[in-house]
Structure formats: structure tokens, C-alpha cells
Design a protein around this motif. Sequence first.
Motif, PDB file in Angstrom:
ATOM      1  N   LEU A  50       0.805  -1.220   0.000  1.00 46.64           N
ATOM      2  CA  LEU A  50       0.000   0.000   0.000  1.00 46.64           C
ATOM      3  C   LEU A  50       0.841   1.275   0.000  1.00 46.64           C
ATOM      4  O   LEU A  50       0.287   2.373  -0.085  1.00 46.64           O
ATOM      5  CB  LEU A  50      -0.929   0.014   1.215  1.00 46.64           C
ATOM      6  N   ALA A  51       2.149   1.129   0.096  1.00 41.88           N
ATOM      7  CA  ALA A  51       3.011   2.302   0.261  1.00 41.88           C
ATOM      8  C   ALA A  51       2.832   3.328  -0.842  1.00 41.88           C
ATOM      9  O   ALA A  51       2.856   4.536  -0.588  1.00 41.88           O
ATOM     10  CB  ALA A  51       4.472   1.862   0.345  1.00 41.88           C
ATOM     11  N   ALA A  52       2.663   2.883  -2.070  1.00 38.74           N
ATOM     12  CA  ALA A  52       2.585   3.815  -3.204  1.00 38.74           C
ATOM     13  C   ALA A  52       1.154   4.237  -3.528  1.00 38.74           C
ATOM     14  O   ALA A  52       0.944   4.975  -4.494  1.00 38.74           O
ATOM     15  CB  ALA A  52       3.236   3.179  -4.433  1.00 38.74           C
ATOM     16  N   LEU A  53       0.199   3.783  -2.745  1.00 38.15           N
ATOM     17  CA  LEU A  53      -1.197   4.116  -3.017  1.00 38.15           C
ATOM     18  C   LEU A  53      -1.471   5.566  -2.654  1.00 38.15           C
ATOM     19  O   LEU A  53      -1.275   5.975  -1.510  1.00 38.15           O
ATOM     20  CB  LEU A  53      -2.111   3.198  -2.205  1.00 38.15           C
ATOM     21  N   PRO A  54      -1.904   6.391  -3.604  1.00 38.46           N
ATOM     22  CA  PRO A  54      -2.173   7.805  -3.287  1.00 38.46           C
ATOM     23  C   PRO A  54      -3.260   7.939  -2.223  1.00 38.46           C
ATOM     24  O   PRO A  54      -4.305   7.304  -2.312  1.00 38.46           O
ATOM     25  CB  PRO A  54      -2.647   8.382  -4.630  1.00 38.46           C
ATOM     26  N   GLY A  55      -2.986   8.745  -1.209  1.00 35.30           N
ATOM     27  CA  GLY A  55      -3.962   8.974  -0.164  1.00 35.30           C
ATOM     28  C   GLY A  55      -4.330   7.727   0.609  1.00 35.30           C
ATOM     29  O   GLY A  55      -5.464   7.611   1.103  1.00 35.30           O
ATOM     30  N   ARG A  56      -3.404   6.814   0.735  1.00 31.14           N
ATOM     31  CA  ARG A  56      -3.715   5.563   1.436  1.00 31.14           C
ATOM     32  C   ARG A  56      -4.120   5.840   2.876  1.00 31.14           C
ATOM     33  O   ARG A  56      -3.684   6.813   3.503  1.00 31.14           O
ATOM     34  CB  ARG A  56      -2.507   4.620   1.415  1.00 31.14           C
ATOM     35  N   PRO A  57      -4.974   4.981   3.444  1.00 30.11           N
ATOM     36  CA  PRO A  57      -5.288   5.132   4.868  1.00 30.11           C
ATOM     37  C   PRO A  57      -4.064   4.806   5.714  1.00 30.11           C
ATOM     38  O   PRO A  57      -3.154   4.103   5.267  1.00 30.11           O
ATOM     39  CB  PRO A  57      -6.404   4.107   5.094  1.00 30.11           C
ATOM     40  N   TRP A  58      -4.039   5.339   6.913  1.00 35.95           N
ATOM     41  CA  TRP A  58      -3.018   4.916   7.847  1.00 35.95           C
ATOM     42  C   TRP A  58      -3.270   3.463   8.219  1.00 35.95           C
ATOM     43  O   TRP A  58      -4.398   2.967   8.151  1.00 35.95           O
ATOM     44  CB  TRP A  58      -3.067   5.781   9.101  1.00 35.95           C
ATOM     45  N   LEU A  59      -2.200   2.780   8.610  1.00 40.49           N
ATOM     46  CA  LEU A  59      -2.309   1.382   9.023  1.00 40.49           C
ATOM     47  C   LEU A  59      -1.922   1.258  10.489  1.00 40.49           C
ATOM     48  O   LEU A  59      -0.873   1.765  10.909  1.00 40.49           O
ATOM     49  CB  LEU A  59      -1.403   0.480   8.184  1.00 40.49           C
ATOM     50  N   SER A  60      -2.780   0.606  11.257  1.00 41.98           N
ATOM     51  CA  SER A  60      -2.443   0.237  12.626  1.00 41.98           C
ATOM     52  C   SER A  60      -2.405  -1.275  12.709  1.00 41.98           C
ATOM     53  O   SER A  60      -3.013  -1.970  11.895  1.00 41.98           O
ATOM     54  CB  SER A  60      -3.453   0.813  13.624  1.00 41.98           C
ATOM     55  N   ALA A  61      -1.690  -1.774  13.703  1.00 42.05           N
ATOM     56  CA  ALA A  61      -1.619  -3.227  13.896  1.00 42.05           C
ATOM     57  C   ALA A  61      -1.535  -3.521  15.383  1.00 42.05           C
ATOM     58  O   ALA A  61      -0.852  -2.814  16.135  1.00 42.05           O
ATOM     59  CB  ALA A  61      -0.413  -3.822  13.170  1.00 42.05           C
ATOM     60  N   THR A  62      -2.239  -4.546  15.800  1.00 40.71           N
ATOM     61  CA  THR A  62      -2.256  -4.949  17.206  1.00 40.71           C
ATOM     62  C   THR A  62      -1.103  -5.906  17.501  1.00 40.71           C
ATOM     63  O   THR A  62      -0.602  -6.595  16.608  1.00 40.71           O
ATOM     64  CB  THR A  62      -3.583  -5.629  17.540  1.00 40.71           C
ATOM     65  N   ILE A  63      -0.713  -5.970  18.767  1.00 44.42           N
ATOM     66  CA  ILE A  63       0.407  -6.837  19.143  1.00 44.42           C
ATOM     67  C   ILE A  63      -0.067  -8.194  19.652  1.00 44.42           C
ATOM     68  O   ILE A  63       0.748  -9.057  19.966  1.00 44.42           O
ATOM     69  CB  ILE A  63       1.309  -6.180  20.201  1.00 44.42           C
ATOM     70  N   GLY A  64      -1.388  -8.388  19.743  1.00 49.92           N
ATOM     71  CA  GLY A  64      -1.920  -9.624  20.302  1.00 49.92           C
ATOM     72  C   GLY A  64      -2.347  -9.417  21.747  1.00 49.92           C
ATOM     73  O   GLY A  64      -2.066  -8.392  22.366  1.00 49.92           O
ATOM     74  N   ASP A  65      -3.054 -10.388  22.287  1.00 51.35           N
ATOM     75  CA  ASP A  65      -3.500 -10.340  23.681  1.00 51.35           C
ATOM     76  C   ASP A  65      -2.394 -10.886  24.571  1.00 51.35           C
ATOM     77  O   ASP A  65      -2.002 -12.055  24.442  1.00 51.35           O
ATOM     78  CB  ASP A  65      -4.773 -11.169  23.864  1.00 51.35           C
ATOM     79  N   HIS A  66      -1.893 -10.057  25.466  1.00 53.12           N
ATOM     80  CA  HIS A  66      -0.785 -10.444  26.338  1.00 53.12           C
ATOM     81  C   HIS A  66      -1.101 -10.086  27.783  1.00 53.12           C
ATOM     82  O   HIS A  66      -1.795  -9.092  28.046  1.00 53.12           O
ATOM     83  CB  HIS A  66       0.512  -9.733  25.916  1.00 53.12           C
ATOM     84  N   PRO A  67      -0.575 -10.862  28.737  1.00 53.72           N
ATOM     85  CA  PRO A  67      -0.716 -10.472  30.144  1.00 53.72           C
ATOM     86  C   PRO A  67       0.061  -9.187  30.406  1.00 53.72           C
ATOM     87  O   PRO A  67       1.009  -8.862  29.683  1.00 53.72           O
ATOM     88  CB  PRO A  67      -0.112 -11.662  30.901  1.00 53.72           C
ATOM     89  N   MET A  68      -0.348  -8.468  31.429  1.00 51.87           N
ATOM     90  CA  MET A  68       0.279  -7.187  31.742  1.00 51.87           C
ATOM     91  C   MET A  68       1.613  -7.398  32.455  1.00 51.87           C
ATOM     92  O   MET A  68       1.802  -7.100  33.630  1.00 51.87           O
ATOM     93  CB  MET A  68      -0.661  -6.345  32.582  1.00 51.87           C
ATOM     94  N   ARG A  69       2.569  -7.934  31.670  1.00 50.99           N
ATOM     95  CA  ARG A  69       3.935  -8.117  32.156  1.00 50.99           C
ATOM     96  C   ARG A  69       4.879  -7.489  31.135  1.00 50.99           C
ATOM     97  O   ARG A  69       4.779  -7.768  29.932  1.00 50.99           O
ATOM     98  CB  ARG A  69       4.266  -9.600  32.327  1.00 50.99           C
ATOM     99  N   PRO A  70       5.799  -6.639  31.575  1.00 49.94           N
ATOM    100  CA  PRO A  70       6.697  -5.975  30.624  1.00 49.94           C
ATOM    101  C   PRO A  70       7.457  -6.944  29.735  1.00 49.94           C
ATOM    102  O   PRO A  70       7.667  -6.671  28.550  1.00 49.94           O
ATOM    103  CB  PRO A  70       7.654  -5.186  31.534  1.00 49.94           C
ATOM    104  N   GLU A  71       7.861  -8.084  30.289  1.00 51.94           N
ATOM    105  CA  GLU A  71       8.652  -9.036  29.498  1.00 51.94           C
ATOM    106  C   GLU A  71       7.837  -9.687  28.394  1.00 51.94           C
ATOM    107  O   GLU A  71       8.412 -10.268  27.456  1.00 51.94           O
ATOM    108  CB  GLU A  71       9.265 -10.104  30.402  1.00 51.94           C
TER     109      GLU A  71
END
Length: 245
Positions: A50-71
Motif C-alpha cells: 500500500l506504500a505507493a497508493l495515493p492517499g492511502r489510509p493509515w495502518l495500525s496493527a495490534t500486538i496480540g492479547d498479552h498479560p500485563m507483564r513488561p517481558e
Amino acid sequence: MTGWLASVANPAEIPLLLPAAPGILDLKDPSAGALGAWAADDIAATMRALAALPGRPWLSATIGDHPMRPEAVEPAARRIAATGVDFVKIGFAPDGAPDRCIDALAPLAAEGVQMVAVLFADLWPPDPGCLPIDRLAAAGFRGAMLDTAGKRHGLRRHWDDAQLSNFVCCTRAHNLLTGLAGSLRVADIPALSALSPDYLGFRGALCGGERTAGIDPQAVARVATAFAGLPDLTPQPRPSAPSRS
């Protein structure tokens, strides 16, 4: 003017959404949980496609469901950030060590990664004062979104509109991009847009009701038409484009 975000389960769904011009395509696997993650290689390939698509939407991505641990959270966020996606979305629950996770992610923000915290309305108390919004802002997060971990009931069953308005105002006061999501329906668009979040997020409404089903072009058209018909009341300044500089 409030924009909209469309969650995308796989690359084949993207051409079905592009004609409707959502502001953000959110790369998320609904079959793998509330914030199920795409494979990093697929995210990177989609960015290239999508990089060269004129006026492309922004892309977000999730990291997955994780426990609240920094590691657990920090390596997952770094892996998704390495794809070059515009926004990295990270879920935060009150259990565990959310504050330590935020602190662990601050160096990633300092490197220019645009992170959006997803706070679950069915897990946190319905009071923005109970949310770590000030800590997210201090750590350099780009935005905060209120969503639901469970999808049986919509966002407005957990927080009423006055509480949602307080969330939007609090998030804006900390100069964060703000969003609302969580089994939203087309009928929710006028009332929630009136609260002036930057974005409303959708998945089930784009599939005709079931979030794990495929994208339904007619359902997409209904969402896009609802946004096109909104009155432009008091437009808020739109956020600048993401930057890694």
C-alpha cells in the motif's frame, strides 16, 4: 470531524474497504481474541503493497492479547513496530502490572514509534480518572482508545455517553489521539461522533454483525454513508501524519 477505523482480518479484505475510504485500516485477527495479531511478515508485506497508493489510509496493527507483564508486552510491541506500521496498538487491562508495561514501552516511543493504548471498558472502572492516561502521555504514547475485551455487549453498555465524553475530553487534554470502539453499530455513530473522538472503530458492523465473519461490502457502505451524512459541527484539529523522525 470524527473519522472511522476499519479492522481487517486478512489482506484479502483490504480491497473491499479501500473504496469506502476509512481513515485507518486496523490489521487485527478477530479469531485470535480482542487484539489478535497478524503475523509480522504479513503486516510488513501489506505496508509495502500500500506504500505507493495515493492517499492511502493509515495502518495500525495490534500486538496480540498479552498479560500485563513488561517481558511479554515490550518484545511484542517492538516486533510489530519493526514492520514499519503507522500505529502499534497495545491492550491494557487493570490486572497485572500495566504501569510497569507503560514504563517499559517509553523507550520505544522515544525511538519514534507511534503507540496507541487500548483500554478495555469492560475491565476498567467507568471513570477516566481510574485510567493511566496521564502516564501514557508522559511515556510518549500517541493515542488512547476505549474498546471492549468481550464482544457480547457494545461499548455503550459498559460506559454511558457522559462517561465516554469524559474519556474523550481527558484524552484530548493530554494531547492524545482518541478513539472509541467495541461492537459499535451504525446506530451508535451520530451520538458517539457528537462526543468528538478522532476515530470510531468497527469490525462486526462491517461484517453484517459477526466480527469473525468476512467483510460485507453492503455493511461497509452503510457505515461509510453514516459518516458522510454527519453534520460538521465543531471540527477538531486533525492529528498530523505519523512520523518516525
